[in-house]
Design a protein around this motif. Structure first.
Motif, PDB file in Angstrom:
ATOM      1  N   LEU A 183     -13.104  -3.999  -6.955  1.00 45.21           N
ATOM      2  CA  LEU A 183     -12.938  -3.548  -5.565  1.00 45.21           C
ATOM      3  C   LEU A 183     -12.024  -2.324  -5.459  1.00 45.21           C
ATOM      4  N   ALA A 184     -11.647  -1.766  -6.615  1.00 46.69           N
ATOM      5  CA  ALA A 184     -10.819  -0.547  -6.636  1.00 46.69           C
ATOM      6  C   ALA A 184     -11.377   0.414  -7.689  1.00 46.69           C
ATOM      7  N   SER A 185     -12.680   0.628  -7.632  1.00 47.24           N
ATOM      8  CA  SER A 185     -13.343   1.328  -8.747  1.00 47.24           C
ATOM      9  C   SER A 185     -13.129   2.833  -8.742  1.00 47.24           C
ATOM     10  N   THR A 186     -12.719   3.394  -7.621  1.00 50.20           N
ATOM     11  CA  THR A 186     -12.401   4.827  -7.589  1.00 50.20           C
ATOM     12  C   THR A 186     -11.095   4.971  -6.803  1.00 50.20           C
ATOM     13  N   PRO A 187     -10.398   6.090  -6.973  1.00 49.76           N
ATOM     14  CA  PRO A 187      -9.148   6.264  -6.213  1.00 49.76           C
ATOM     15  C   PRO A 187      -9.376   6.172  -4.707  1.00 49.76           C
ATOM     16  N   ALA A 188     -10.468   6.719  -4.225  1.00 50.47           N
ATOM     17  CA  ALA A 188     -10.727   6.704  -2.775  1.00 50.47           C
ATOM     18  C   ALA A 188     -10.901   5.270  -2.274  1.00 50.47           C
ATOM     19  N   ILE A 189     -11.635   4.469  -3.029  1.00 48.22           N
ATOM     20  CA  ILE A 189     -11.852   3.076  -2.626  1.00 48.22           C
ATOM     21  C   ILE A 189     -10.549   2.289  -2.774  1.00 48.22           C
ATOM     22  N   ALA A 190      -9.848   2.524  -3.878  1.00 47.04           N
ATOM     23  CA  ALA A 190      -8.624   1.754  -4.156  1.00 47.04           C
ATOM     24  C   ALA A 190      -7.580   1.968  -3.056  1.00 47.04           C
ATOM     25  N   GLN A 191      -7.419   3.224  -2.613  1.00 47.81           N
ATOM     26  CA  GLN A 191      -6.373   3.468  -1.614  1.00 47.81           C
ATOM     27  C   GLN A 191      -6.726   2.802  -0.277  1.00 47.81           C
TER      28      GLN A 191
END
Ligand code: GUN
Ligand code: ZN
Length: 434
Positions: free
Chosen positions: A386-394
């Motif tokens: 559920l945090a696979s990219t920096p944009a999603i993680a933030q």
């Protein structure tokens, strides 16, 4: 008996959240697990309970990874893998310009093998464990797909695409050969391992009434097969069907008149329906398959999900590869959300996940086997990061509920979010752990 205990966050949407509430329809365990034995789910629940129930199980711990049923893609054309994202055409021109020339290439069985392998690798990388696919008119294209799926242990459904008019030379069969080839493939594959056969007239413009009649007869002889086709995708297409069939009450009637409307029928797109068609589809227990990236990409129109569900239709979700512009069911859920917004109903993450798993499974008449975490079902699973990219993680970092945590991955995720894919309990893909 070897048992495997797959641990992570577990989101079990056990009943249809449309018409219910997301929390009533689901159970979430932040420390949960799925206990698997012989390819089946034995139990789903809190990790501690499962550990004490199965102390000797091999543990595969995915930490914060979110365990869901593997995605079920209810309408695809695997032979269109290599022409996905072809520019600038609407349906009929798109078929003639890109699709038919590519499907012609499947006369070469080696090419069919290559694309079937490539397609299923892409599917697993995207966390999709079942697809219901059109093949081409060539029986070898069906063989290639089922063989590639069998090698991976996947539960797929597929059929020879039948066309005996309005298709180029080299890409037409006839009523007799469509029946004979489909019957032979059906006898060979339906029920072999996890494979199921789908009787597959492409759509009314490319099948004569004689061909539809022959395929209706084949279905009557093999009632537990599925049947898939296209219905009311674009307005030009509907006008063409009306021109070809002035005697028909509507587009659906051209199928209904030949025994091609009942439970187990999957109608791709089904966007521009008349009231009689809606009533008949629901009463017959046929499924409408929503293909949102395709409907936007080819310019087909806006599927009315809220209305369909309120009417009690069975609805599945699909990429429609390669009219659809993605292999990812996450991307497909995002497009369904966007089309929901355009039609006035924001779909909840629970509803999107339901459509991509249990909804599609119900469309394929396999709700007890796939698209579910229920005990006794097949252990086809996806584990999402559920945090696979920096944009999603933030964004996910601010989440207060599981719904807030998963929605950024639905909207912005792709194959990088697939931490692992399990097919019948066997891990086929894990970018992090090899
Ligand atoms: N209608 C008939 N054939 C097709 C196809 O291959 N893709 C889509 N999207 N619609 C169709
Ligand atoms: Zn299609």
């Amino acid at each position: 008996m070897t048992q495997t205990l797959i641990l992570g966050q577990v989101l079990d949407i056990h009943s249809d959240p449309f018409g219910s509430t997301p929390d009533a329809a689901s159970r979430f365990d932040a420390h949960g697990g799925v206990l698997v034995e012989d390819g089946r789910i034995l139990a789903t629940g809190p990790a501690d309970e499962l550990r004490s129930r199965a102390p000797r199980a091999t543990v595969e711990d995915h930490g914060q990874g979110l365990i869901l049923p593997g995605f079920v893609d209810a309408h695809v054309h695997y032979p269109q893998t290599a022409i996905i994202a072809s520019w600038g055409k609407r349906l009929i021109d798109w078929l003639n310009t890109y699709t038919f020339p590519e499907e012609m290439r499947f006369g070469d069985p080696a090419y069919a093998d290559e694309i079937a392998e490539r397609y299923l690798d892409l599917l697993i990388a995207n966390g999709t464990t079942t697809a219901c696919s059109f093949c081409t008119i060539h029986p070898a294209s069906v063989e290639a797909f089922f063989i590639a799926a069998e090698r991976r242990g996947m539960a797929v459904a597929a059929g020879k695409t039948c066309m005996d008019r309005n298709a180029p030379d080299g890409l037409r069969d006839d009523a007799r050969s469509a029946y004979d080839d489909s019957a032979a493939l059906l006898a060979r594959w339906h029920g072999r391992g996890r494979a199921r056969y789908v009787i597959t007239p492409r759509f009314t413009p490319t099948s004569t009434p004689a061909q539809l009649e022959a395929l209706g007869a084949l279905w009557a002889e093999n009632p537990d097969c599925l049947m898939q086709t296209h219905l009311s995708e674009q307005l030009d297409e509907i006008a063409w069907v009306k021109e070809l069939h002035p005697e028909a009450r509507d587009y659906l009637d051209t199928y209904e008149a030949h025994g091609l409307l009942r439970e187990g029928a999957l109608f791709g797109h089904a966007i521009h329906l008349e009231d009689r068609e809606r009533d008949r589809l629901r009463d017959a227990g046929a499924a409408l398959i929503h293909c949102p990236t395709s409907n936007a990409f080819i310019g087909s129109g806006l599927f009315g999900m809220a209305r369909a569900k309120a009417e009690g239709q069975i609805v599945g979700l699909a990429t429609d590869t390669g009219g659809g512009s993605s292999f990812s069911m996450l991307r497909t859920m995002a497009a369904a959300y966007e089309i929901g917004q355009l039609t006035g109903t924001p779909l909840h993450p629970a509803e999107l996940i339901w459509l991509a798993t249990a909804g599609s499974a119900a469309s394929m008449r396999a709700p007890d086997r796939i698209g579910t975490l229920a005990p006794g079902s097949d252990a086809d699973l996806v584990v999402l990061d559920l945090a696979s990219t920096p944009a999603i993680a933030q964004r996910a970092g601010r989440a207060e509920t599981i719904w807030d945590a998963v929605f950024p991955t639905i909207m912005m995720g792709d194959d990088r979010a697939t931490a692992a894919t399990y097919v019948a309990g066997r891990k086929l893909f894990s970018p992090h752990r090899g």
